[in-house]
Design a protein around this motif. Structure first.
Motif, short mmCIF file in Angstrom:
data_model
loop_
_atom_site.label_atom_id
_atom_site.label_comp_id
_atom_site.label_asym_id
_atom_site.label_seq_id
_atom_site.Cartn_x
_atom_site.Cartn_y
_atom_site.Cartn_z
N LEU A 136 0.84 -1.20 0.00
CA LEU A 136 0.00 0.00 0.00
C LEU A 136 0.88 1.24 0.00
O LEU A 136 0.66 2.19 -0.76
CB LEU A 136 -0.89 -0.03 1.26
N GLN A 140 -1.50 -3.54 2.91
CA GLN A 140 -2.86 -3.23 3.36
C GLN A 140 -3.20 -4.03 4.61
O GLN A 140 -2.95 -5.23 4.67
CB GLN A 140 -3.84 -3.55 2.24
N SER A 170 -0.55 3.54 -2.73
CA SER A 170 -1.62 2.98 -3.55
C SER A 170 -1.42 3.32 -5.03
O SER A 170 -2.36 3.70 -5.73
CB SER A 170 -2.95 3.57 -3.05
#
Lengths: 251, 289
Positions: free
Chosen positions: A6, A31, A66
């Protein structure tokens, strides 16, 4: 195949004027993962969080969240992408009520229903905030302010939550309650990057641990593999034998 | 004693106009922590713009006000965005100097265009009065000033206390960095605050232009009045601005009535000093503001 993280920080250098605070730092967070960042005073932990939050401009390296490079973004744009920081010292808005503080935390969101739902979730995590909803931020106790700071940060609906020294100045009972909440937050899929001087406690909730030593990040690995000696060395800024540098780990 | 009633009533009504003059400065000074030394000149610029609309375009003063007031919002927004925010990045002091520079530039531009002659916006209401008793009448222009001043204060109060933008303004003024961490674009918020402040200055400018004569160099005079109002009422307090305006208006008009017109300003500033001595944070201000 390992999923892309992430948050992926690579080769990060940060300077304060001519003083270099971070040297080629590489850190990644997946994540839903809880990552603890431990280290002594002035090791660069808070500097790293401030750079990720775009409060400091890196002089080299990349911060990708991301799939988006945070390099040229401003702090409010980083928040809108899903990164929130609970700053050291809490910094609640003393002239705003608890409810207003929470609403300020949701500034990057427009959907009223989502904001209302987030506020309910925060009140469920910290019921005392519901009771104090109309009290000014500066009238809260230290523990309540910390809960408010975390709750306010959750109001932006973050995918990654960074917390800087959340146990500072709090009683052991309050610290315990705050850490219980962190576990609850990570169970919802929110990744947590935790900077703490209370090493044992932060390691106890972490999936992975990094140590910051004089501006360099070293990946210590998973908490179960760490000895008391490793942690002490990380805290006091000694070189860590056998620990892989975070650059090495990725290469 | 009965002859004091008229200056007392006029002083209270004038207070509403003074509050309208001060509210924008109070918003920027007390909440955004920026001292806009060009506030009075922006106000007088609105007076001249209204004058042009009335004399050159042939609009009524009310229509001119409706045209001019919204024009000043983008002017304030742009001023903050392209000039003051850039100065603000270098610290809290440079914007003060920059605002002083803007004040000087505006005064000289107005002087070049309009000459140093005294002007006023021709308005029928300026000479109308509502008789109440044999010794008391209410000047319509003062009533208008009071009503508009109270409305402006209520509007800004609701905006600051009850809206998303207002919360962001208050958060950014208290802790800029933390506000940015909450997703607030603090520079944009400052621009909006300045836009609102200049809009209120424009409202005051149109009213002042209809009530009194004005010159290109009248801005600093109203800046002083605005400072007096917010110091008496309390920095950053919207209701304090109204209280401060009324106290200053009363002090000036009652003082002028008792000691003579030459003592009007002196009486106002003596009351200001008295409030500073007794209650340094103002009538409705908080001690820590």
């Amino acid at each position: 195949m390992t999923p892309s993280p992430l948050l992926n920080v690579r080769g990060l250098d940060v300077h304060y004027g001519r003083f270099q605070a971070l040297f080629h730092v590489a850190v990644h967070v997946a994540q839903g993962e809880v990552v603890a960042l431990i280290g002594g005073n002035s090791a660069g932990k808070s500097t790293l969080l401030r750079a990720i939050a775009a409060l400091l401009a890196p002089s080299a390296g990349t911060i990708v969240f991301s799939g988006t490079d945070l390099g040229d973004l401003k702090p409010h744009q980083v928040v809108a992408l899903g990164v929130s920081l609970v700053p050291e010292g809490r910094h609640v808005f003393g002239s705003l009520t608890v409810r207003e503080n929470l609403l300020v935390g949701a500034h990057s969101r427009r959907a009223r229903n989502a904001i209302r739902q987030s506020m309910e979730e925060v009140y469920e995590l910290f019921p005392i905030l519901r009771q104090r909803a109309n009290i000014m931020g500066n009238e809260l106790s230290g523990g309540e302010q910390q809960m408010l700071a975390i709750g306010r940060s959750l109001m932006s609906g973050p995918a990654l939550m960074m917390l800087d020294e959340i146990s500072q100045g709090l009683s052991p009972l309050v610290i315990k309650a705050v850490y219980r909440t962190l576990s609850a937050i990570s169970r919802t899929g929110t990744a947590v990057l935790l900077v703490e001087q209370d090493v044992r406690r932060s390691v106890s909730v972490a999936d992975r641990v990094y140590a910051m030593v004089r501006g360099r990040a070293v990946c210590l690995g998973v908490p179960g593999s760490l000895t008391e000696d490793d942690l002490k060395k990380a805290c006091f800024g000694f070189e860590l034998q056998g620990a892989r540098s975070s650059e090495g780990e990725r290469s | 004693m009965t002859d004091l009633i008229q200056p007392i009533v006029n002083g209270i009504l004038l207070g509403g106009l003074y509050a309208a003059v001060a509210i924008g400065l109070s918003l920027m000074f007390g909440i955004v922590r920026l001292i806009n030394l060009a506030h009075g000149d922006l106000m007088i610029t609105a007076s001249y713009l209204s004058l042009v609309m009335v004399e050159q375009v042939g609009l009524s003063p009310l229509t001119a006000a409706v045209m001019v007031v919204p024009m000043l919002f983008p002017a304030g927004f742009g001023l903050q965005k392209y000039v003051l925010n850039r100065a603000l990045r270098r610290g809290p002091e440079p914007p003060i100097i920059v605002a002083l520079g803007i004040s000087i530039v505006l005064q000289n531009v107005l002087l070049l265009i309009f000459s140093p002659d005294a002007r006023s916006i021709p308005a029928n209401v300026a000479v109308l009065a509502v008789p109440v008793t044999e010794n008391l009448s209410l000047p319509v222009i003062y009533l208008m000033g009071f009503g508009v001043g109270c409305t402006a204060i209520a509007a800004v109060h609701v905006l600051v206390r009850r809206t998303r933008l207002g919360r962001a303004i208050r958060a950014a003024s208290e802790d800029d960095e933390t506000a940015r961490l909450m997703g607030i674009d603090t520079e944009y918020v400052h621009c909006c605050a300045m836009g609102i402040a200049v809009t209120t200055a424009a409202v005051a400018g149109v009213l002042v232009g209809m009530t009194f004569t004005f010159y290109p160099h009248s801005g600093p005079q109203y800046l002083l009045i605005a400072f007096g109002v917010i110091v008496i009422g309390g920095v950053g307090s919207m209701t304090g601005a109204l209280a401060g305006g009324i106290v200053l208006g009363l002090a000036q008009l009652v003082g002028a009535h008792v000691f003579g017109p030459g003592h009007q300003l002196l009486c106002g500033y003596l009351v200001l000093l008295a409030v500073l001595a007794v209650r340094p944070h103002g009538i409705l201000g908080r001690a820590n503001s």
